[in-house]
Design a protein around this motif. Structure first.
Motif, short mmCIF file in Angstrom:
data_model
loop_
_atom_site.label_atom_id
_atom_site.label_comp_id
_atom_site.label_asym_id
_atom_site.label_seq_id
_atom_site.Cartn_x
_atom_site.Cartn_y
_atom_site.Cartn_z
N LEU A 85 0.84 -1.18 0.00
CA LEU A 85 0.00 0.00 0.00
C LEU A 85 0.88 1.24 0.00
O LEU A 85 1.88 1.30 0.70
N TYR A 93 -9.33 -1.83 3.98
CA TYR A 93 -8.46 -2.70 4.79
C TYR A 93 -9.29 -3.57 5.72
O TYR A 93 -9.08 -4.78 5.82
N ASN A 97 -11.30 -6.16 3.73
CA ASN A 97 -10.50 -7.24 3.14
C ASN A 97 -9.97 -8.22 4.18
O ASN A 97 -9.92 -9.42 3.94
N TYR A 98 -9.56 -7.69 5.34
CA TYR A 98 -8.81 -8.52 6.28
C TYR A 98 -9.51 -8.79 7.61
O TYR A 98 -9.10 -9.68 8.35
N ILE A 139 -1.46 -0.01 8.61
CA ILE A 139 -2.36 -0.15 7.47
C ILE A 139 -1.62 0.10 6.16
O ILE A 139 -1.92 -0.53 5.14
#
Length: 476
Positions: free
Chosen positions: A12, A36, A39-40, A86
């Motif tokens: 990123l 973020y 997705n995770y 992040i």
């Protein structure tokens, strides 16, 4: 598609200006945070407005979950440390705690696997790519019963390729700087395969993206491993190459993970199992019943006795007549080889292991936090550079340390080195040669190992009662 898990290493772009300036910049940052967490950490996609208000309990919980997993201070706020994490390069598979496997724990139903390198990167020579992939597979082969052989045509269990953009699996790469690679869990067809984005700058060092490190992580997924919350683990979700790739070792967390699927390496009474190589060198390992065999260190461990030599150790278990033979790294990946001394303090369920001026504390196969430490923390003077042998005498609650022709005694209750030491070995242990390699307390006797000889010493009678060969404990 239940077990089809895609592994994406996402780089990123770093943007850490605080406070955020302007509505556009804040929106961009919030979009990044939302993506973020989606997705995770399984954030629901309809939570976008709540995220912008930053006052929603579900959002706070997701941020806390992320902070907890990544080892950050758990605040529930998008503080600078959280935003920095992040922005770091990472794997695209959702995060989970400790080592774990894919849903349903898919694994290969055989232990010998084939691999094929279908396409190569433009950044490295073919020989460099071959070496990186072979090294990455060897990392897992050394701590499991898995073996690998390369094929040059046809279908292999693990197909490895470099590609750009759309490459036939409906998960296109996105150019330089974002997705690095992805891999699939064990199975037929595309399962088990690993793909690398050739728009990245692949290197043998850390000047770009290190191919060996990414390949070792990806192939961990190809073998069935998911992610770890341990920052020391290869399977940790953030891409963070060590300062010296040459000294890379699997963490115990990685070892425990792969062995939960496939078990430890097979044991031979005479030699460890070596991973296959195209041109393997002649193995150099100690022979158990060599009449000249000596040991680096000897210790008990929960009723077993361990005999260390070079990179290996024999494990004598009371119910097994034939001692097992292992790599030290199989059980303790972070320990050095050619140890100086080891001893078990049974009251603490801890084995202390010494090399040079440092020592480690282990419980079972887990290295304890805060180690290694300097031997000076035990009370040794600066003149003592290493320990030759160590023994814990539980009857006295004392630990003996032998250095050249002298010995020290440590009080386990008071946790201090006793006054009046060092003393001469020859004076208090008459008949024992002063060059001691290892020492063991058993059956009320002290067993001193010196080269290929062993002295059985009666501490009550203050005399040597028997002379034995060092490897007599191994039924030789």
């Amino acid at each position: 598609m239940k077990h089809l898990v895609i592994h994406l290493l996402c780089c990123l772009p770093v943007c850490l200006a605080y406070p955020l300036e302007g509505a556009a910049k804040e929106n961009s940052e919030m979009d990044l945070v939302q993506q973020y967490l989606e997705n995770y950490y399984n954030l629901a996609k309809d939570m976008k407005q709540s995220l912008r208000r930053k006052d929603s309990s579900p959002i706070v919980k997701k941020i806390q979950e992320m902070q907890r997993f990544l080892g950050l201070k758990v605040t529930g706020k998008l503080d600078s440390d959280t935003m920095e994490a992040i922005h770091k390069p990472r794997c695209g598979v959702p995060d989970v705690g400790h080592f774990t496997t894919f849903p349903g724990s898919p694994k290969w139903k055989k232990t010998h696997l084939t691999y094929r390198i279908v396409d190569y990167t433009r950044d490295l020579s073919r020989a460099a790519v071959d070496a990186a992939i072979e090294k990455a597979l060897k990392v897992w082969a050394e701590v499991s019963p898995l073996t690998f052989s390369r094929v040059h045509a046809g279908e292999a269990d693990i197909m490895i390729s470099f590609a750009v953009r759309e490459h036939g699996d409906f998960i296109p790469f996105d150019g330089p700087g974002n997705v690095l690679a992805h891999a699939y869990s064990p199975g037929q067809g595309i399962y088990g395969d690993a793909h690398f984005d050739d728009d990245e700058q692949w290197t043998e060092d850390t000047s770009g993206i290190n191919l060996f490190l990414v390949a070792a992580h990806e192939l961990g997924h190809s073998l069935g491993l998911f992610h770890s919350s341990n920052p020391e683990a290869l399977m940790y979700s953030l891409y963070q190459p060590p300062t010296d790739i040459r000294r890379f070792r699997l963490s115990q967390d990685d070892v425990t993970g792969i062995q939960s699927l496939y078990g430890p390496p097979p044991v031979s009474p005479n030699e460890p199992v070596m991973p296959p190589e195209s041109n393997p060198p002649a193995p150099k390992f100690p022979v158990m019943c060599d009449p000249d065999l000596s040991f680096d260190a000897v210790t008990t461990l929960r009723g077993e006795i361990l005999f260390f030599k070079d990179r290996y150790f024999w494990r004598r278990i009371h119910w097994n007549h034939r001692p097992e033979f292992h790599f030290i790294s199989t059980f303790w990946p972070s320990l050095p080889s050619e140890l100086d001394a080891a001893c078990e303090v049974a009251s603490k369920d801890t084995v202390f292991i010494f090399k040079g001026n440092k020592f480690w504390a282990t419980r079972g196969n887990k290295i304890q936090v805060g180690y290694p430490r300097s031997i000076r923390s035990l009370g040794f003077p600066p003149t003592v550079k290493k320990i030759d042998a160590a023994m814990s005498y539980q009857k006295e609650k004392k630990t003996y340390f032998f250095v050249e022709d002298k010995y020290w005694r440590f009080d386990e209750n008071r946790q201090i080195m006793e006054q009046g030491f060092p003393r001469l070995i020859a004076k208090d242990f008459p008949g024992v040669e002063p060059k001691i390699d290892a020492v063991l307390e058993a059956f009320g006797f002290f067993y001193f190992f010196s080269g290929s000889s062993q002295f059985e010493f009666d501490p009550k009678a203050k005399m040597v009662t028997h002379m034995l060969k060092s490897n007599s404990w191994l039924h030789c």
